[in-house]
Design a protein around this motif. Sequence first.
Motif, PDB file in Angstrom:
ATOM      1  N   MET A   1      32.263  44.562  56.445  1.00  0.00           N
ATOM      2  CA  MET A   1      33.085  43.708  55.606  1.00  0.00           C
ATOM      3  C   MET A   1      32.496  43.684  54.209  1.00  0.00           C
ATOM      4  SD  MET A   1      33.577  39.605  55.737  1.00  0.00           S
ATOM      5  CE  MET A   1      35.331  39.399  55.888  1.00  0.00           C
ATOM      6  N   GLU A   2      33.332  43.809  53.210  1.00  0.00           N
ATOM      7  CA  GLU A   2      32.889  43.672  51.834  1.00  0.00           C
ATOM      8  C   GLU A   2      33.602  42.466  51.250  1.00  0.00           C
ATOM      9  OE1 GLU A   2      30.599  44.073  48.708  1.00  0.00           O
ATOM     10  OE2 GLU A   2      30.395  45.360  50.453  1.00  0.00           O
ATOM     11  N   GLY A   3      32.831  41.527  50.721  1.00  0.00           N
ATOM     12  CA  GLY A   3      33.407  40.304  50.172  1.00  0.00           C
ATOM     13  C   GLY A   3      34.222  40.557  48.916  1.00  0.00           C
ATOM     14  N   LYS A   4      35.028  39.592  48.597  1.00  0.00           N
ATOM     15  CA  LYS A   4      35.838  39.629  47.380  1.00  0.00           C
ATOM     16  C   LYS A   4      34.993  39.164  46.196  1.00  0.00           C
ATOM     17  CE  LYS A   4      39.879  40.388  49.443  1.00  0.00           C
ATOM     18  NZ  LYS A   4      39.798  41.499  50.297  1.00  0.00           N
ATOM     19  N   SER A   5      35.506  39.398  44.999  1.00  0.00           N
ATOM     20  CA  SER A   5      34.824  38.944  43.791  1.00  0.00           C
ATOM     21  C   SER A   5      35.295  37.537  43.424  1.00  0.00           C
ATOM     22  CB  SER A   5      35.122  39.892  42.629  1.00  0.00           C
ATOM     23  OG  SER A   5      36.469  39.739  42.216  1.00  0.00           O
ATOM     24  N   LEU A   6      34.544  36.892  42.531  1.00  0.00           N
ATOM     25  CA  LEU A   6      34.968  35.587  42.052  1.00  0.00           C
ATOM     26  C   LEU A   6      36.288  35.682  41.295  1.00  0.00           C
ATOM     27  CD1 LEU A   6      31.608  33.986  40.895  1.00  0.00           C
ATOM     28  CD2 LEU A   6      33.002  33.373  42.860  1.00  0.00           C
ATOM     29  N   LYS A   7      36.530  36.795  40.643  1.00  0.00           N
ATOM     30  CA  LYS A   7      37.802  37.005  39.945  1.00  0.00           C
ATOM     31  C   LYS A   7      38.953  37.018  40.958  1.00  0.00           C
ATOM     32  CE  LYS A   7      40.280  37.941  36.296  1.00  0.00           C
ATOM     33  NZ  LYS A   7      40.567  36.912  35.315  1.00  0.00           N
ATOM     34  N   ASP A   8      38.726  37.643  42.125  1.00  0.00           N
ATOM     35  CA  ASP A   8      39.739  37.635  43.186  1.00  0.00           C
ATOM     36  C   ASP A   8      40.032  36.204  43.652  1.00  0.00           C
ATOM     37  OD1 ASP A   8      39.935  40.444  43.212  1.00  0.00           O
ATOM     38  OD2 ASP A   8      38.333  40.615  44.711  1.00  0.00           O
ATOM     39  N   VAL A   9      38.970  35.415  43.822  1.00  0.00           N
ATOM     40  CA  VAL A   9      39.128  34.024  44.253  1.00  0.00           C
ATOM     41  C   VAL A   9      39.887  33.240  43.183  1.00  0.00           C
ATOM     42  CG1 VAL A   9      37.879  31.881  44.744  1.00  0.00           C
ATOM     43  CG2 VAL A   9      37.110  34.042  45.748  1.00  0.00           C
ATOM     44  N   TYR A  10      39.499  33.427  41.941  1.00  0.00           N
ATOM     45  CA  TYR A  10      40.155  32.777  40.808  1.00  0.00           C
ATOM     46  C   TYR A  10      41.663  33.082  40.829  1.00  0.00           C
ATOM     47  CZ  TYR A  10      41.407  32.072  35.864  1.00  0.00           C
ATOM     48  OH  TYR A  10      42.019  31.699  34.695  1.00  0.00           O
ATOM     49  N   ASN A  11      42.005  34.341  40.951  1.00  0.00           N
ATOM     50  CA  ASN A  11      43.415  34.744  40.968  1.00  0.00           C
ATOM     51  C   ASN A  11      44.159  34.166  42.166  1.00  0.00           C
ATOM     52  OD1 ASN A  11      43.293  36.183  38.563  1.00  0.00           O
ATOM     53  ND2 ASN A  11      42.700  38.074  39.597  1.00  0.00           N
TER      54      ASN A  11
ATOM     55  N   PHE B   1      31.833  37.994  52.642  1.00  0.00           N
ATOM     56  CA  PHE B   1      30.412  38.209  52.368  1.00  0.00           C
ATOM     57  C   PHE B   1      30.160  39.706  52.287  1.00  0.00           C
ATOM     58  CE2 PHE B   1      30.938  38.013  56.934  1.00  0.00           C
ATOM     59  CZ  PHE B   1      30.213  39.105  57.385  1.00  0.00           C
ATOM     60  N   SER B   2      29.028  40.053  51.716  1.00  0.00           N
ATOM     61  CA  SER B   2      28.653  41.460  51.598  1.00  0.00           C
ATOM     62  C   SER B   2      27.606  41.811  52.648  1.00  0.00           C
ATOM     63  CB  SER B   2      28.089  41.736  50.201  1.00  0.00           C
ATOM     64  OG  SER B   2      26.856  41.067  50.047  1.00  0.00           O
ATOM     65  N   GLU B   3      27.343  43.067  52.784  1.00  0.00           N
ATOM     66  CA  GLU B   3      26.293  43.521  53.704  1.00  0.00           C
ATOM     67  C   GLU B   3      24.944  42.942  53.276  1.00  0.00           C
ATOM     68  OE1 GLU B   3      24.866  45.085  57.094  1.00  0.00           O
ATOM     69  OE2 GLU B   3      26.962  45.081  56.501  1.00  0.00           O
ATOM     70  N   GLU B   4      24.734  42.872  51.976  1.00  0.00           N
ATOM     71  CA  GLU B   4      23.483  42.295  51.458  1.00  0.00           C
ATOM     72  C   GLU B   4      23.372  40.817  51.843  1.00  0.00           C
ATOM     73  OE1 GLU B   4      21.135  41.578  47.237  1.00  0.00           O
ATOM     74  OE2 GLU B   4      22.941  42.805  47.268  1.00  0.00           O
TER      75      GLU B   4
ATOM     76  N   LYS C   1      24.615  39.452  54.472  1.00  0.00           N
ATOM     77  CA  LYS C   1      24.304  39.427  55.905  1.00  0.00           C
ATOM     78  C   LYS C   1      22.824  39.704  56.141  1.00  0.00           C
ATOM     79  CE  LYS C   1      25.756  41.475  60.272  1.00  0.00           C
ATOM     80  NZ  LYS C   1      26.646  42.460  60.903  1.00  0.00           N
ATOM     81  N   ILE C   2      22.296  40.716  55.478  1.00  0.00           N
ATOM     82  CA  ILE C   2      20.884  41.076  55.638  1.00  0.00           C
ATOM     83  C   ILE C   2      19.972  39.947  55.176  1.00  0.00           C
ATOM     84  CG2 ILE C   2      19.060  42.640  54.796  1.00  0.00           C
ATOM     85  CD1 ILE C   2      21.311  44.839  54.749  1.00  0.00           C
ATOM     86  N   LYS C   3      20.310  39.343  54.029  1.00  0.00           N
ATOM     87  CA  LYS C   3      19.471  38.285  53.454  1.00  0.00           C
ATOM     88  C   LYS C   3      19.777  36.905  54.014  1.00  0.00           C
ATOM     89  CE  LYS C   3      18.516  40.536  49.068  1.00  0.00           C
ATOM     90  NZ  LYS C   3      18.616  40.428  47.610  1.00  0.00           N
ATOM     91  N   GLN C   4      20.819  36.830  54.876  1.00  0.00           N
ATOM     92  CA  GLN C   4      21.223  35.553  55.470  1.00  0.00           C
ATOM     93  C   GLN C   4      21.456  34.488  54.388  1.00  0.00           C
ATOM     94  OE1 GLN C   4      21.479  34.835  59.146  1.00  0.00           O
ATOM     95  NE2 GLN C   4      21.861  37.005  58.840  1.00  0.00           N
ATOM     96  N   THR C   5      22.246  34.851  53.364  1.00  0.00           N
ATOM     97  CA  THR C   5      22.521  33.952  52.254  1.00  0.00           C
ATOM     98  C   THR C   5      23.412  32.792  52.684  1.00  0.00           C
ATOM     99  OG1 THR C   5      24.507  35.138  51.571  1.00  0.00           O
ATOM    100  CG2 THR C   5      22.400  35.874  50.596  1.00  0.00           C
ATOM    101  N   ASN C   6      23.481  31.767  51.831  1.00  0.00           N
ATOM    102  CA  ASN C   6      24.372  30.641  52.104  1.00  0.00           C
ATOM    103  C   ASN C   6      25.812  31.106  52.229  1.00  0.00           C
ATOM    104  OD1 ASN C   6      22.482  28.632  52.291  1.00  0.00           O
ATOM    105  ND2 ASN C   6      22.630  28.052  50.149  1.00  0.00           N
ATOM    106  N   ARG C   7      26.199  32.068  51.397  1.00  0.00           N
ATOM    107  CA  ARG C   7      27.566  32.591  51.452  1.00  0.00           C
ATOM    108  C   ARG C   7      27.872  33.118  52.856  1.00  0.00           C
ATOM    109  NH1 ARG C   7      30.039  37.212  47.342  1.00  0.00           N
ATOM    110  NH2 ARG C   7      31.972  37.576  48.462  1.00  0.00           N
TER     111      ARG C   7
END
Length: 120
Positions: free
Chosen positions: A1-11, A98-101, A103-109
């Motif tokens: 899965m590749e997350g969307k950008s903030l611009k995508d969310v904004y739109n 979320f991005s693969e990164e 997932k690996i880093k277990q970020t809040n996102r």
Amino acid sequence: MEGKSLKDVYNRLIDLYGFYEINKDSDEYKIALRFMSQEDLLKDDIDNIRLLVKDDGEDYMYFIINENTDYIGGGACGEEMITKYETINQDIILYYGFSEEDKIKQTNRYKIYISLWQDN
């Protein structure tokens, strides 16, 4: 899965849900940020913060997008708006993904997305 950008969310917030952005130079913008008690966001450069609102008379909901920190947050006032906000917020979290990164880093996102996904 590749997350969307903030611009995508904004739109998505504008196109799908009818939010509008408050002009950063307006007094309304500065007052709104203060009333929303986002003190941690105000410490950052205000130019990185986009404020989107949707109102219905006295009731309103808002989203804050901080492009510098990848923060998306918000809130609502009024029972009906709070209910709508919760639905839209869930959609935005799942849409943002979320991005693969992440997932690996277990970020809040990543953690927020998984928690919400498991609840549905």
